[in-house]
Motif scaffolding. Structure first.
Motif, PDB file in Angstrom:
ATOM      1  N   GLN A 272       0.824  -1.225   0.000  1.00 38.22           N
ATOM      2  CA  GLN A 272       0.000   0.000   0.000  1.00 38.22           C
ATOM      3  C   GLN A 272       0.857   1.273   0.000  1.00 38.22           C
ATOM      4  O   GLN A 272       0.618   2.172  -0.821  1.00 38.22           O
ATOM      5  CB  GLN A 272      -0.985  -0.040   1.166  1.00 38.22           C
ATOM      6  CG  GLN A 272      -2.061  -1.110   0.929  1.00 38.22           C
ATOM      7  CD  GLN A 272      -2.912  -1.393   2.140  1.00 38.22           C
ATOM      8  OE1 GLN A 272      -2.435  -1.375   3.271  1.00 38.22           O
ATOM      9  NE2 GLN A 272      -4.181  -1.688   1.913  1.00 38.22           N
ATOM     10  N   LEU A 276       0.338   3.649  -3.234  1.00 36.68           N
ATOM     11  CA  LEU A 276      -0.443   4.863  -2.967  1.00 36.68           C
ATOM     12  C   LEU A 276       0.430   6.080  -2.702  1.00 36.68           C
ATOM     13  O   LEU A 276       0.041   7.203  -2.986  1.00 36.68           O
ATOM     14  CB  LEU A 276      -1.377   4.625  -1.768  1.00 36.68           C
ATOM     15  CG  LEU A 276      -2.367   3.459  -1.947  1.00 36.68           C
ATOM     16  CD1 LEU A 276      -3.181   3.232  -0.675  1.00 36.68           C
ATOM     17  CD2 LEU A 276      -3.297   3.714  -3.146  1.00 36.68           C
ATOM     18  N   LYS A 281      -1.223   7.257  -6.906  1.00 31.87           N
ATOM     19  CA  LYS A 281      -2.321   6.492  -7.508  1.00 31.87           C
ATOM     20  C   LYS A 281      -2.577   6.844  -8.973  1.00 31.87           C
ATOM     21  O   LYS A 281      -3.127   6.050  -9.726  1.00 31.87           O
ATOM     22  CB  LYS A 281      -3.603   6.657  -6.671  1.00 31.87           C
ATOM     23  CG  LYS A 281      -4.156   8.046  -6.588  1.00 31.87           C
ATOM     24  CD  LYS A 281      -5.415   8.046  -5.749  1.00 31.87           C
ATOM     25  CE  LYS A 281      -5.967   9.414  -5.458  1.00 31.87           C
ATOM     26  NZ  LYS A 281      -6.022  10.377  -6.540  1.00 31.87           N
ATOM     27  N   LYS A 286      -8.139   2.898 -11.902  1.00 31.00           N
ATOM     28  CA  LYS A 286      -8.947   3.056 -10.679  1.00 31.00           C
ATOM     29  C   LYS A 286      -9.206   1.715  -9.993  1.00 31.00           C
ATOM     30  O   LYS A 286      -9.190   1.602  -8.767  1.00 31.00           O
ATOM     31  CB  LYS A 286     -10.287   3.686 -11.069  1.00 31.00           C
ATOM     32  CG  LYS A 286     -10.597   4.930 -10.289  1.00 31.00           C
ATOM     33  CD  LYS A 286     -11.977   5.388 -10.623  1.00 31.00           C
ATOM     34  CE  LYS A 286     -12.195   6.759 -10.011  1.00 31.00           C
ATOM     35  NZ  LYS A 286     -13.153   7.509 -10.754  1.00 31.00           N
ATOM     36  N   LYS A 287      -9.438   0.680 -10.820  1.00 25.45           N
ATOM     37  CA  LYS A 287      -9.781  -0.631 -10.261  1.00 25.45           C
ATOM     38  C   LYS A 287      -8.623  -1.154  -9.403  1.00 25.45           C
ATOM     39  O   LYS A 287      -8.833  -1.682  -8.307  1.00 25.45           O
ATOM     40  CB  LYS A 287     -10.057  -1.602 -11.432  1.00 25.45           C
ATOM     41  CG  LYS A 287     -10.971  -2.714 -11.065  1.00 25.45           C
ATOM     42  CD  LYS A 287     -11.428  -3.449 -12.309  1.00 25.45           C
ATOM     43  CE  LYS A 287     -11.614  -4.903 -11.937  1.00 25.45           C
ATOM     44  NZ  LYS A 287     -11.376  -5.822 -12.984  1.00 25.45           N
ATOM     45  N   TYR A 288      -7.397  -0.991  -9.916  1.00 28.20           N
ATOM     46  CA  TYR A 288      -6.232  -1.480  -9.158  1.00 28.20           C
ATOM     47  C   TYR A 288      -6.064  -0.663  -7.865  1.00 28.20           C
ATOM     48  O   TYR A 288      -5.807  -1.223  -6.795  1.00 28.20           O
ATOM     49  CB  TYR A 288      -4.971  -1.391 -10.038  1.00 28.20           C
ATOM     50  CG  TYR A 288      -3.734  -1.966  -9.357  1.00 28.20           C
ATOM     51  CD1 TYR A 288      -3.597  -3.335  -9.154  1.00 28.20           C
ATOM     52  CD2 TYR A 288      -2.706  -1.124  -8.915  1.00 28.20           C
ATOM     53  CE1 TYR A 288      -2.466  -3.863  -8.527  1.00 28.20           C
ATOM     54  CE2 TYR A 288      -1.574  -1.641  -8.285  1.00 28.20           C
ATOM     55  CZ  TYR A 288      -1.460  -3.013  -8.102  1.00 28.20           C
ATOM     56  OH  TYR A 288      -0.344  -3.526  -7.472  1.00 28.20           O
ATOM     57  N   VAL A 289      -6.248   0.645  -7.981  1.00 27.89           N
ATOM     58  CA  VAL A 289      -6.092   1.499  -6.783  1.00 27.89           C
ATOM     59  C   VAL A 289      -7.138   1.110  -5.734  1.00 27.89           C
ATOM     60  O   VAL A 289      -6.822   0.990  -4.539  1.00 27.89           O
ATOM     61  CB  VAL A 289      -6.210   2.999  -7.160  1.00 27.89           C
ATOM     62  CG1 VAL A 289      -6.255   3.873  -5.906  1.00 27.89           C
ATOM     63  CG2 VAL A 289      -5.050   3.407  -8.052  1.00 27.89           C
ATOM     64  N   ASN A 290      -8.357   0.871  -6.183  1.00 25.15           N
ATOM     65  CA  ASN A 290      -9.409   0.460  -5.219  1.00 25.15           C
ATOM     66  C   ASN A 290      -9.069  -0.881  -4.578  1.00 25.15           C
ATOM     67  O   ASN A 290      -9.290  -1.084  -3.384  1.00 25.15           O
ATOM     68  CB  ASN A 290     -10.774   0.371  -5.912  1.00 25.15           C
ATOM     69  CG  ASN A 290     -11.300   1.759  -6.212  1.00 25.15           C
ATOM     70  OD1 ASN A 290     -10.861   2.746  -5.601  1.00 25.15           O
ATOM     71  ND2 ASN A 290     -12.215   1.866  -7.170  1.00 25.15           N
ATOM     72  N   TYR A 291      -8.515  -1.778  -5.395  1.00 20.26           N
ATOM     73  CA  TYR A 291      -8.107  -3.087  -4.866  1.00 20.26           C
ATOM     74  C   TYR A 291      -7.025  -2.896  -3.784  1.00 20.26           C
ATOM     75  O   TYR A 291      -7.114  -3.455  -2.696  1.00 20.26           O
ATOM     76  CB  TYR A 291      -7.596  -3.951  -6.031  1.00 20.26           C
ATOM     77  CG  TYR A 291      -6.730  -5.119  -5.628  1.00 20.26           C
ATOM     78  CD1 TYR A 291      -7.259  -6.202  -4.926  1.00 20.26           C
ATOM     79  CD2 TYR A 291      -5.356  -5.138  -5.942  1.00 20.26           C
ATOM     80  CE1 TYR A 291      -6.443  -7.270  -4.548  1.00 20.26           C
ATOM     81  CE2 TYR A 291      -4.550  -6.200  -5.573  1.00 20.26           C
ATOM     82  CZ  TYR A 291      -5.096  -7.263  -4.869  1.00 20.26           C
ATOM     83  OH  TYR A 291      -4.300  -8.304  -4.485  1.00 20.26           O
ATOM     84  N   ARG A 293      -6.379  -0.273  -2.009  1.00 21.41           N
ATOM     85  CA  ARG A 293      -6.965   0.366  -0.818  1.00 21.41           C
ATOM     86  C   ARG A 293      -7.768  -0.625   0.014  1.00 21.41           C
ATOM     87  O   ARG A 293      -7.863  -0.498   1.228  1.00 21.41           O
ATOM     88  CB  ARG A 293      -7.923   1.490  -1.252  1.00 21.41           C
ATOM     89  CG  ARG A 293      -7.235   2.755  -1.622  1.00 21.41           C
ATOM     90  CD  ARG A 293      -8.273   3.865  -1.832  1.00 21.41           C
ATOM     91  NE  ARG A 293      -7.615   5.102  -2.171  1.00 21.41           N
ATOM     92  CZ  ARG A 293      -6.967   5.854  -1.310  1.00 21.41           C
ATOM     93  NH1 ARG A 293      -6.902   5.507  -0.049  1.00 21.41           N
ATOM     94  NH2 ARG A 293      -6.371   6.958  -1.695  1.00 21.41           N
ATOM     95  N   SER A 294      -8.376  -1.597  -0.661  1.00 16.87           N
ATOM     96  CA  SER A 294      -9.276  -2.508   0.057  1.00 16.87           C
ATOM     97  C   SER A 294      -8.523  -3.597   0.840  1.00 16.87           C
ATOM     98  O   SER A 294      -9.115  -4.300   1.650  1.00 16.87           O
ATOM     99  CB  SER A 294     -10.234  -3.186  -0.933  1.00 16.87           C
ATOM    100  OG  SER A 294      -9.507  -4.140  -1.712  1.00 16.87           O
TER     101      SER A 294
END
Ligand SMILES: Cc1cc2nc3c(=O)[nH]c(=O)nc-3n(C[C@H](O)[C@H](O)[C@H](O)COP(=O)(O)OP(=O)(O)OC[C@H]3O[C@@H](n4cnc5c(N)ncnc54)[C@H](O)[C@@H]3O)c2cc1C
Length: 493
Positions: A272, A276, A281, A286-291, A293-294
């Protein structure tokens, strides 16, 4: 030095970074290793000062035979320096197990030669009936006889769910709850059954609780020494601020000491923080960044180191738990809400057992820890230290009578020493990202990041097993990936 170009820049000298760097350099790849601290080793760093040699945090090697460090030392040509301070067949009494059943007031203690090799000490400790012994043996046998492929069938199941499908005696269930905390810094209701079974299998078949003369940090010290001997450049006190990326490809890093260029950057600064913060980012979809972050961080360990004027403890490890003290998610949330428990689990390493030079002049040094939140700002840490100290007074009064001083560490210290807190509540993780369902085995984050030339080494990506072992395995895997990448790149150019 600042103008020089390298083949690979490695960020961080914990087991993940130092194994990648030293293997690549040994194989003729020109590397620069940057470490933000003035010492190498990351979370497994040891103190080597004023005649003391002990780990900053309590560590035990799992597995002892077949650890990921062994082939690295072999390849470096320093196999003779890989000297585990304990062998799985050591005849001495190695571990003191302390356990309190939920319906009893007192802790019961047994000592055993080597972790898990013989179930009898556990049966004595747990006061099992014959049918419970048979049920326990059945479950343990199932765990150790599974192949790796069979273990991965349980990537999507928690350990709690796995045990619920079996006739599990409550004493064994409580032990597994404690083990999830002590070996993985996770709760049994979230930890992936595949990961916990693998570690149990390692402990039972290949030995658990190994140590090294001088502490675990010796491993990084040797790997970094060999790295420099083979022509690698190591800069300490050099914190990477930014990974430079141009047109989707890595070009190097920025540090307060200047910009360093390389077509490959391997980061062991945490997945992370790397994506990040160090990269930013905007370089990723976006999908990878959300992954990223999750992803959920693991828990931390607070630790207390006891400096004794004379040796009073005689086994190498002390583990203490009760049916009420290990944490599942509800108990953990309750502690976070300020309900400080009367007792906690303890895992303590007596360095003198492994190394006669661990403390000067006949003194003794003990490093003890209990599980807690990874939040560097967690409010409950000081109260947990008080509970740890009180438990020591109650259970091991001989320690406190000769204790000259204590040193206290918590998630804030772990974060300062290792990874930046880029998401609120993260940073002080004991192992790295949580080894829970959705993040292990088939679902473990990849070491190959979606930017050309960017790789993640260490506990967060690419491997499995207990902390230091999986970090070194990850580093070994990343070294191979990087060599392939450099070969392909050379062919294309
Ligand atoms: C209390 C505690 C108890 C533990 N017990 C055990 C145990 O019993 N057995 C076991 O196997 N494992 C144990 N572990 C876990 C194990 O130590 C870790 O999983 C392992 O060290 C992780 O290795 P790593 O290389 O991924 O990261 P780290 O060890 O965290 O190393 C990362 C390195 O990167 C450096 N870095 C970070 N950011 C930057 C930057 N921007 N620029 C330059 N350098 C940077 C850090 O300074 C650090 O040296 C324990 C850990 C703790 C804290």
């Amino acid at each position: 030095m600042v103008d020089e170009n390298y083949d690979v820049i490695i960020i961080g000298s914990g087991p993940g970074g130092s194994s990648t760097a030293t293997l690549l350099q040994k194989r003729g790849v020109k590397c620069l290793l940057l470490e933000k601290n003035n010492k190498v080793g990351g979370k497994m760093a040891s103190v080597d000062t004023n005649g003391y040699g002990y780990d900053l945090f309590p560590h035990g090697q799992v597995p002892m035979i077949g650890s990921a460090f062994e082939p690295i030392f072999e390849e470096l040509g320093v196999r003779d320096e890989f000297v585990p301070a304990l062998l799985p067949d050591d005849p001495r009494k190695v571990i003191t197990l302390c356990y309190r059943r939920g319906d009893k007031k007192e802790y019961k203690k047994v000592v055993q030669t080597q972790a898990m090799a013989d179930p009898q000490p556990f049966f004595d400790l747990w006061d099992l009936e014959e049918d419970e012994k048979a049920a326990s043996v059945k479950i343990m046998t199932e765990m150790i006889t599974m192949t790796d492929e069979q273990i991965h069938d349980y990537d999507e199941m928690t350990m709690q769910e796995w045990l619920a499908e079996r006739d599990c005696p409550s004493a064994l269930y409580n032990y597994m709850g404690f083990h999830a905390n002590a070996s993985l810094a996770e709760p049994i209701d979230l930890v992936a059954a595949s990961e916990q079974i693998l570690i149990m299998k390692h402990m039972m078949l290949q030995g658990g609780g190994g140590q090294y003369k001088g502490g675990f940090g010796t491993l990084s010290n040797v790997m970094c020494r060999e790295f420099e001997k083979n022509g690698g450049t190591l800069i300490k006190n050099c914190k990477v601020d930014k990974i430079n990326i141009v047109d989707g490809t890595v070009t190097g890093v920025d540090t307060p000491q200047g910009t360093f260029n390389a077509p490959v950057v391997v980061s062991s600064a945490g997945l992370q923080p790397t994506i990040l913060k160090l990269c930013g980012k905007d370089h990723f979809d976006k999908k990878y960044v959300n992954y990223i972050r999750s992803l959920v961080p693991g828990w931390a360990f607070t630790s207390v180191t006891y400096f004794l004027s004379e040796p009073v403890m005689d086994t190498g490890m002390y583990v203490m738990y009760s049916d009420d003290s290990w944490l599942d998610t509800p108990r953990y949330e309750s502690v976070k809400d300020g309900n400080i428990p009367d007792e906690v689990i303890l895992f303590m390493v007596n360095h003198n057992f492994y190394d006669e030079d661990a403390a000067p002049g006949g003194q003794q040094v003990l490093v003890s820890g209990t599980v807690c939140s990874a939040d560097p700002e967690a409010k409950e840490i000081e109260d947990l230290w008080k509970v740890m100290d009180k438990q020591m007074v109650d259970q091991f009064p001989e320690i406190m009578k000769v204790c000259e001083r204590q040193e206290y560490m918590g998630p804030k210290d772990i974060a300062n020493l290792t990874r930046d807190s880029v998401i609120k509540g993260h940073g002080g993780e004991c192992v790295g990202l949580a080894q829970i369902v959705g993040q292990c085995g088939r679902h473990k984050p990849s070491s190959d990041a979606p930017i050309n030339g960017l790789y993640i080494a260490g506990a967060d990506a690419g491997s499995k097993g207990m902390g230091t072992h999986q970090s070194a395995l990850s580093g070994t895997g990343v070294a191979r990936m990087v060599q392939n990448y450099l070969r392909c790149r050379a062919r294309i150019r």
